[in-house]
Design a protein around this motif. Sequence first.
Motif, PDB file in Angstrom:
ATOM      1  N   VAL A 583      30.511  56.733  16.514  1.00 31.43           N
ATOM      2  CA  VAL A 583      30.858  55.606  17.210  1.00 31.43           C
ATOM      3  C   VAL A 583      29.275  54.928  17.603  1.00 31.43           C
ATOM      4  CG1 VAL A 583      31.484  54.265  19.209  1.00 31.43           C
ATOM      5  CG2 VAL A 583      32.862  56.297  18.431  1.00 31.43           C
ATOM      6  N   ASP A 584      28.922  53.927  16.923  1.00 30.49           N
ATOM      7  CA  ASP A 584      27.661  53.273  17.240  1.00 30.49           C
ATOM      8  C   ASP A 584      27.732  51.898  17.886  1.00 30.49           C
ATOM      9  OD1 ASP A 584      28.199  51.510  15.310  1.00 30.49           O
ATOM     10  OD2 ASP A 584      26.972  51.991  13.805  1.00 30.49           O
ATOM     11  N   TYR A 585      26.712  51.438  18.350  1.00 32.93           N
ATOM     12  CA  TYR A 585      26.745  50.132  19.267  1.00 32.93           C
ATOM     13  C   TYR A 585      27.383  48.936  18.350  1.00 32.93           C
ATOM     14  CZ  TYR A 585      24.090  52.610  22.642  1.00 32.93           C
ATOM     15  OH  TYR A 585      23.582  53.452  23.543  1.00 32.93           O
ATOM     16  N   GLY A 586      27.026  48.958  16.835  1.00 29.53           N
ATOM     17  CA  GLY A 586      27.688  47.819  16.202  1.00 29.53           C
ATOM     18  C   GLY A 586      29.350  47.946  16.206  1.00 29.53           C
ATOM     19  N   LEU A 587      29.876  49.211  15.909  1.00 28.41           N
ATOM     20  CA  LEU A 587      31.377  49.187  15.979  1.00 28.41           C
ATOM     21  C   LEU A 587      31.875  48.842  17.366  1.00 28.41           C
ATOM     22  CD1 LEU A 587      33.403  52.298  14.937  1.00 28.41           C
ATOM     23  CD2 LEU A 587      33.758  51.547  17.104  1.00 28.41           C
ATOM     24  N   LEU A 588      31.009  48.803  18.582  1.00 28.59           N
ATOM     25  CA  LEU A 588      31.625  48.680  19.801  1.00 28.59           C
ATOM     26  C   LEU A 588      31.416  46.941  20.009  1.00 28.59           C
ATOM     27  CD1 LEU A 588      30.261  51.188  22.094  1.00 28.59           C
ATOM     28  CD2 LEU A 588      32.639  51.206  21.217  1.00 28.59           C
ATOM     29  N   LYS A 589      30.372  46.379  19.243  1.00 20.20           N
ATOM     30  CA  LYS A 589      30.092  44.953  19.251  1.00 20.20           C
ATOM     31  C   LYS A 589      31.244  44.282  18.651  1.00 20.20           C
ATOM     32  CE  LYS A 589      27.489  42.928  16.414  1.00 20.20           C
ATOM     33  NZ  LYS A 589      26.284  42.494  15.700  1.00 20.20           N
ATOM     34  N   PHE A 590      31.663  44.855  17.334  1.00 25.43           N
ATOM     35  CA  PHE A 590      32.810  44.220  16.608  1.00 25.43           C
ATOM     36  C   PHE A 590      34.170  44.393  17.251  1.00 25.43           C
ATOM     37  CE2 PHE A 590      29.688  44.804  13.010  1.00 25.43           C
ATOM     38  CZ  PHE A 590      29.313  43.511  13.085  1.00 25.43           C
TER      39      PHE A 590
END
Length: 628
Positions: A583-590
């Motif tokens: 889980v990275d910040y890009g995944l949480l953003k999308f």
Amino acid sequence: MIAFTTPTARRLLCVMMAASALSSSNAFLSPSVTTVIDRNSNNGFVVAKNKMLNNFEKSSVYRPSCSMVSMKTASDGASVASQEEFNKRYNNIQEVNIDLDRMAQRIGTASEKYPVQAAAQCQDLYEQVLSSSKLDADVVTFNTVLKAWSRVAGAIADTHMNHNNNNNNSPSDIDFAHMPSIPIYTARDAAEYATKMLMDAEQSEENDKNKNILPDRTSYNAAIDAWAKSRCKDSPDAAERLLKKMLDHERIKPDTLSYNGVLDAWAYSKSPDYIDRLHKIFSHMETLHENPETRLVKPTIRTVNTIINAHAKRAGDYSNNYGKEADPQRAMEEATKAHNWLTKMQKKYEDTRDEDYMPDVMTYTSVLDAYARCGQYQGTMKAEALLTDLKKKYDKTGNSKLQPNFRTYTSLIVAWSKTRHPDAPKRAEEILVEMTRLYEEQVSRGIRNNEETFKPNCRTYTGVIQCWARSRDPNKAQRALKLLKTMKDKYKAGDYDARPNHIAYNSAMDACSRVKADSAKQMEALKIAFAILKSVELEKNMRTTGVMYATLMRAVASLMPPGNERSDISKAVFDKAVAAGMVDYGLLKFMRQAMDNERLHEVLDVLEDGRGNIDFNRMPSAWRKNLK
């Protein structure tokens, strides 16, 4: 448990759980030192007053790192023959040198999977020669072993870079059955080992046994090359120290290769003034070549190619700018500087007819690469003109040094992939077709040397996929899938250069996530994205990445209409990423875009800061434990 109640959701769940058609079927530890070129100095270098620099022998180059062992190593018994077998096998030192060179040449190539082990075998054979009462090692023997360790430094550095970029390997992939007899683990270790060999040989000049292996210019150049290939932070300082030692040496003086090695070390440096350093060294080489006493030093086209590559690298830095606002104007300025070097050397060649100055295919390809990194249509058209000019020169002269190769064509494809121009996918496909045709013609003539062929590789195909990803074509997901399947088919047929890496898979998934069309086409693109992820999960020696899960989440957010189905699918993607520790910040953003607000807070309640706000900085370490 999530209930997948609608046909659409159930179909996507099946895609997530089933194998897709894509799946596989079967240095120095030194303080900062400032060394500048002074054209008025006797030896060309004014070295900052520094005890460690002035007393070279006391620097850590003489001390192996904690992972290293003494120079005398025992044979592992499996790779090197016993002394009795050794004496039967070799009648003279020339036969040993031929075997050593063959072993060393394999290091860093696709045919040698264990470079450290191979170099350790070279070292063991060298040690057997030193122990032999029948043969005496000569400087060729010694230099070949140094070359082996230099190539190891490059192989480890390349593997490390590819691992960071592609993530195709992991610690669990290491074959501990092939651990070498000499524990070299890093590129720095290899460079230090080579330099320690050199320094030990220098200190043993009075030893009768080693009288034939006094280090020469080639020995120093090999050690400098090891540091250049290692790409360590302090490689430029290390390489310059060795160069200074040559300048101060009674019987050894540097040549063009010596200075080119130092240039290479600076070219890989992250120092903000590395290009200025390259220019100063080049100017100094010109001055030395004008002096009859130092005419052995000559700035050739090989020297200039290194500088052009540095400008290409700087152009890419300005274009990407690592999260900051890109500066396309300065990127183009760097590419223009690279082009100016080509023009300068072309004029010098025409004036002198000295082939040492003639721009070659590497020169053109490096300038092409500089324009490719700018990501601008203007630069891409200049790259097209360069390739046309190169092909005309080759057709006119037949000079193999001017023959375009797969790198030249691939650089042009990459240039198109960054333009977002509507003609980019079509033109990239045309270049790929031309490369394939030219390669088939070469194969029919018996030409199979990878360095000389037009054979498309993974980067070539990935560039074409990226052209489709950035286009507005509603069928780009299918186009990307077709290219990905072509790569996998070629790999299965034995073309290892075509094997898709993580960048290729990410690019194909990115193409899916960017589809703008009717709902049917968008759902088809989403299915393809899920199938690509499943293919990676089933691929041997490859793992999913955080970028892949983030891209898939983006696809869910952009391709599905808002509602419970989209929230359910995005929750399933999130669960897979958590299970994988990706889980990275890009995944949480999308994910924030894909889920309705109530569901988002329900799933990410552990990230709430007590006031109802989601704080991504509170992400549990278990969620991201496998991110690179």
